[in-house]
Design a protein around this motif. Structure first.
Motif, PDB file in Angstrom:
ATOM      1  N   THR A  79       0.827  -1.206   0.000  1.00 12.52           N
ATOM      2  CA  THR A  79       0.000   0.000   0.000  1.00 12.52           C
ATOM      3  C   THR A  79       0.861   1.257   0.000  1.00 12.52           C
ATOM      4  OG1 THR A  79      -0.084  -0.169   2.402  1.00 12.52           O
ATOM      5  CG2 THR A  79      -1.975  -1.041   1.183  1.00 12.52           C
ATOM      6  N   SER A  80       2.191   1.060   0.162  1.00 12.61           N
ATOM      7  CA  SER A  80       3.064   2.230   0.298  1.00 12.61           C
ATOM      8  C   SER A  80       3.732   2.614  -1.024  1.00 12.61           C
ATOM      9  CB  SER A  80       4.134   1.940   1.354  1.00 12.61           C
ATOM     10  OG  SER A  80       4.949   0.871   0.928  1.00 12.61           O
ATOM     11  N   ARG A  81       3.330   1.993  -2.130  1.00  6.06           N
ATOM     12  CA  ARG A  81       3.977   2.293  -3.404  1.00  6.06           C
ATOM     13  C   ARG A  81       3.013   3.089  -4.300  1.00  6.06           C
ATOM     14  NH1 ARG A  81       8.587  -1.346  -3.794  1.00  6.06           N
ATOM     15  NH2 ARG A  81       8.844  -0.613  -5.940  1.00  6.06           N
ATOM     16  N   ARG A  82       3.598   3.954  -5.117  1.00  9.37           N
ATOM     17  CA  ARG A  82       2.781   4.760  -6.037  1.00  9.37           C
ATOM     18  C   ARG A  82       2.059   3.876  -7.039  1.00  9.37           C
ATOM     19  NH1 ARG A  82       6.214   9.561  -8.606  1.00  9.37           N
ATOM     20  NH2 ARG A  82       4.342   9.572  -9.924  1.00  9.37           N
ATOM     21  N   LYS A  83       0.803   4.189  -7.323  1.00  7.43           N
ATOM     22  CA  LYS A  83       0.000   3.375  -8.231  1.00  7.43           C
ATOM     23  C   LYS A  83      -0.026   3.960  -9.647  1.00  7.43           C
ATOM     24  CE  LYS A  83      -1.554   0.395  -5.081  1.00  7.43           C
ATOM     25  NZ  LYS A  83      -1.121  -1.006  -5.093  1.00  7.43           N
ATOM     26  N   ASP A  84       0.511   5.175  -9.806  1.00  5.61           N
ATOM     27  CA  ASP A  84       0.406   5.847 -11.109  1.00  5.61           C
ATOM     28  C   ASP A  84       1.692   5.766 -11.929  1.00  5.61           C
ATOM     29  OD1 ASP A  84       1.882   7.375  -9.428  1.00  5.61           O
ATOM     30  OD2 ASP A  84       0.964   9.287  -9.986  1.00  5.61           O
ATOM     31  N   LEU A  85       2.610   4.912 -11.478  1.00 10.73           N
ATOM     32  CA  LEU A  85       3.929   4.841 -12.088  1.00 10.73           C
ATOM     33  C   LEU A  85       4.268   3.362 -12.312  1.00 10.73           C
ATOM     34  CD1 LEU A  85       6.557   6.398 -12.771  1.00 10.73           C
ATOM     35  CD2 LEU A  85       7.167   6.253 -10.350  1.00 10.73           C
ATOM     36  N   ILE A  86       4.572   2.982 -13.574  1.00 10.70           N
ATOM     37  CA  ILE A  86       4.906   1.577 -13.864  1.00 10.70           C
ATOM     38  C   ILE A  86       6.318   1.489 -14.435  1.00 10.70           C
ATOM     39  CG2 ILE A  86       4.389  -0.448 -15.290  1.00 10.70           C
ATOM     40  CD1 ILE A  86       1.505   0.206 -15.225  1.00 10.70           C
ATOM     41  N   CYS A  87       7.109   0.604 -13.873  1.00 10.93           N
ATOM     42  CA  CYS A  87       8.424   0.318 -14.423  1.00 10.93           C
ATOM     43  C   CYS A  87       8.348  -1.000 -15.187  1.00 10.93           C
ATOM     44  CB  CYS A  87       9.441   0.211 -13.282  1.00 10.93           C
ATOM     45  SG  CYS A  87      11.089  -0.206 -13.852  1.00 10.93           S
ATOM     46  N   VAL A  88       8.618  -0.964 -16.491  1.00 11.43           N
ATOM     47  CA  VAL A  88       8.526  -2.152 -17.336  1.00 11.43           C
ATOM     48  C   VAL A  88       9.898  -2.822 -17.417  1.00 11.43           C
ATOM     49  CG1 VAL A  88       8.024  -2.986 -19.665  1.00 11.43           C
ATOM     50  CG2 VAL A  88       6.642  -1.148 -18.683  1.00 11.43           C
ATOM     51  N   VAL A  89       9.973  -4.095 -16.979  1.00  8.19           N
ATOM     52  CA  VAL A  89      11.249  -4.834 -17.033  1.00  8.19           C
ATOM     53  C   VAL A  89      11.099  -6.076 -17.907  1.00  8.19           C
ATOM     54  CG1 VAL A  89      12.037  -4.012 -14.771  1.00  8.19           C
ATOM     55  CG2 VAL A  89      10.704  -6.118 -14.931  1.00  8.19           C
ATOM     56  N   GLU A  90      12.244  -6.633 -18.321  1.00  8.30           N
ATOM     57  CA  GLU A  90      12.208  -7.810 -19.188  1.00  8.30           C
ATOM     58  C   GLU A  90      11.893  -9.085 -18.418  1.00  8.30           C
ATOM     59  OE1 GLU A  90      15.814  -8.112 -21.463  1.00  8.30           O
ATOM     60  OE2 GLU A  90      15.676  -6.036 -22.163  1.00  8.30           O
ATOM     61  N   GLU A  91      12.600  -9.248 -17.277  1.00 10.64           N
ATOM     62  CA  GLU A  91      12.548 -10.514 -16.549  1.00 10.64           C
ATOM     63  C   GLU A  91      12.196 -10.283 -15.078  1.00 10.64           C
ATOM     64  OE1 GLU A  91      13.118 -13.452 -17.809  1.00 10.64           O
ATOM     65  OE2 GLU A  91      13.855 -12.900 -19.801  1.00 10.64           O
ATOM     66  N   PRO A  92      11.582 -11.289 -14.433  1.00 12.10           N
ATOM     67  CA  PRO A  92      11.280 -11.150 -12.995  1.00 12.10           C
ATOM     68  C   PRO A  92      12.527 -10.805 -12.177  1.00 12.10           C
ATOM     69  CG  PRO A  92      10.219 -13.107 -13.874  1.00 12.10           C
ATOM     70  CD  PRO A  92      11.101 -12.569 -14.970  1.00 12.10           C
ATOM     71  N   PHE A  93      13.687 -11.368 -12.571  1.00 11.45           N
ATOM     72  CA  PHE A  93      14.901 -11.138 -11.790  1.00 11.45           C
ATOM     73  C   PHE A  93      15.362  -9.680 -11.835  1.00 11.45           C
ATOM     74  CE2 PHE A  93      17.182 -15.072 -10.289  1.00 11.45           C
ATOM     75  CZ  PHE A  93      16.031 -15.837 -10.242  1.00 11.45           C
ATOM     76  N   ASP A  94      14.932  -8.932 -12.849  1.00  8.88           N
ATOM     77  CA  ASP A  94      15.323  -7.523 -12.932  1.00  8.88           C
ATOM     78  C   ASP A  94      14.736  -6.708 -11.787  1.00  8.88           C
ATOM     79  OD1 ASP A  94      16.666  -8.103 -15.267  1.00  8.88           O
ATOM     80  OD2 ASP A  94      14.994  -7.551 -16.568  1.00  8.88           O
ATOM     81  N   ILE A  95      13.610  -7.186 -11.241  1.00 12.07           N
ATOM     82  CA  ILE A  95      12.949  -6.438 -10.168  1.00 12.07           C
ATOM     83  C   ILE A  95      13.842  -6.337  -8.936  1.00 12.07           C
ATOM     84  CG2 ILE A  95      11.004  -6.467  -8.529  1.00 12.07           C
ATOM     85  CD1 ILE A  95       9.225  -7.431 -10.774  1.00 12.07           C
TER      86      ILE A  95
END
Lengths: 204, 204
Positions: A79-95
């Motif tokens: 609940t503490s993260r912004r909902k209006d901003l998306i970071c698009v990554v290639e792979e799950p491990f990039d997160i």
């Protein structure tokens, strides 16, 4: 170099370990020797972990990363993260890498690959459609494309950029340039060229 | 550097892989990612190999190397090898290295360690008694001590050399050519072959 021990299960283990990326006969041999001396309980832990990654892990229906949660992953649930901003990554491990930087507090979206015409990877193979759905339905203000700085990353960024062209959304890519601590003497031309193109204002 | 994925079985696998000798978080992370994408059947092969090394392998009653044979290992069973020549090695894995040099066609004897007063490893912990029995009963003409070129190797060679002092047996050690502190596991075949050819007299 061969390390044939004429002990079938040992040679089989070394054969399996040699398949791992970057593992040669020398390392495979060394680890087989080490595993051989490992207590039974430790071997069981390793075997269990190998089974668990196959049975327990599924994709988060929100961001498509890997999770064991019943519904959304811990990031989508936060609940503490912004909902209006998306970071698009290639792979799950990039997160995990992005999170380690400590600089991003929005949502993620995992593409599960990049567009690659040479390998017949087209938009249907990636999670581009659900990304578009999210953008249409939601209150997204900005998309950050955190893709690799290679040809496939460029193609994919271009494709998503075009899809978002007429929407009222800010689209950005990670800056390309000299890595922190990098020495200009040792940077390749492509990187240096991009660093020059994307130079930032430094008027003090 | 941390690679926390917040996916319990994945983090557990990485935790297990990081225990392997010489494996850091970066490699463990890379392999976990690779293993995650591996087909179920490949994972099963790996899990089976890990189980098999624990259940199938025992010590050869002849030379004490590792084997899955019901009686003697393939080397003790061979009819084409000299029976009057014994090469004494520290570990079963040293045999594959010696065999790769192609210079030795006798019998082996695995000590399963070296004497180490500091670690309380005394002759009873090694297979020195069966080695002496072999020499007493058999027609052994020469013993080659193929031990690591470190302090424990030196102590062990000295101890065995003394035991064989008054017997009519030639005792030799691998020639120095192996750097001091070097480990037999990591020596190339050529060096090992030369060290075997130039072995020096060690009768005390």
């Amino acid at each position: 170099m061969t390390y044939k021990h004429h002990v079938p299960s040992l040679d089989r283990l070394i054969h399996e370990l040699k398949k791992w990326p970057g593992v040669g006969p020398r390392s495979a041999n060394r680890w087989a020797n080490w595993l051989l001396k490992l207590p039974e309980a430790e071997i069981q832990k390793l075997r269990q972990a190998l089974e668990d990654i196959k049975t327990n892990i599924k994709r988060c229906p929100g961001c498509f990363t890997l999770t064991e949660e019943e519904t959304l992953c811990y990031l989508c649930n936060s609940t503490s993260r912004r909902k209006d901003l998306i970071c698009v990554v290639e792979e799950p491990f990039d997160i995990a890498r992005m999170e380690a930087s400590g600089k991003f507090k929005g949502q993620y979206h995992v593409l599960h690959g990049t567009l690659s015409p040479l390998n017949n990877i087209n938009p249907d193979h990636l999670t581009i459609e659900p990304l578009m759905k999210k953008i249409t339905n939601g209150q997204i203000k900005e998309i950050i494309l955190a893709l690799d700085a290679d040809m496939e990353g460029d193609i994919t960024a271009l494709y998503i950029g075009k899809l978002l062209k007429d929407r009222d959304i800010k689209v950005s890519r990670l800056a390309h340039g000299i890595p922190f601590g990098g020495n200009i003497d040792y940077i390749d031309e492509q990187t240096l060229g991009r660093a020059l193109e994307n130079r930032v204002d430094f008027s003090i």
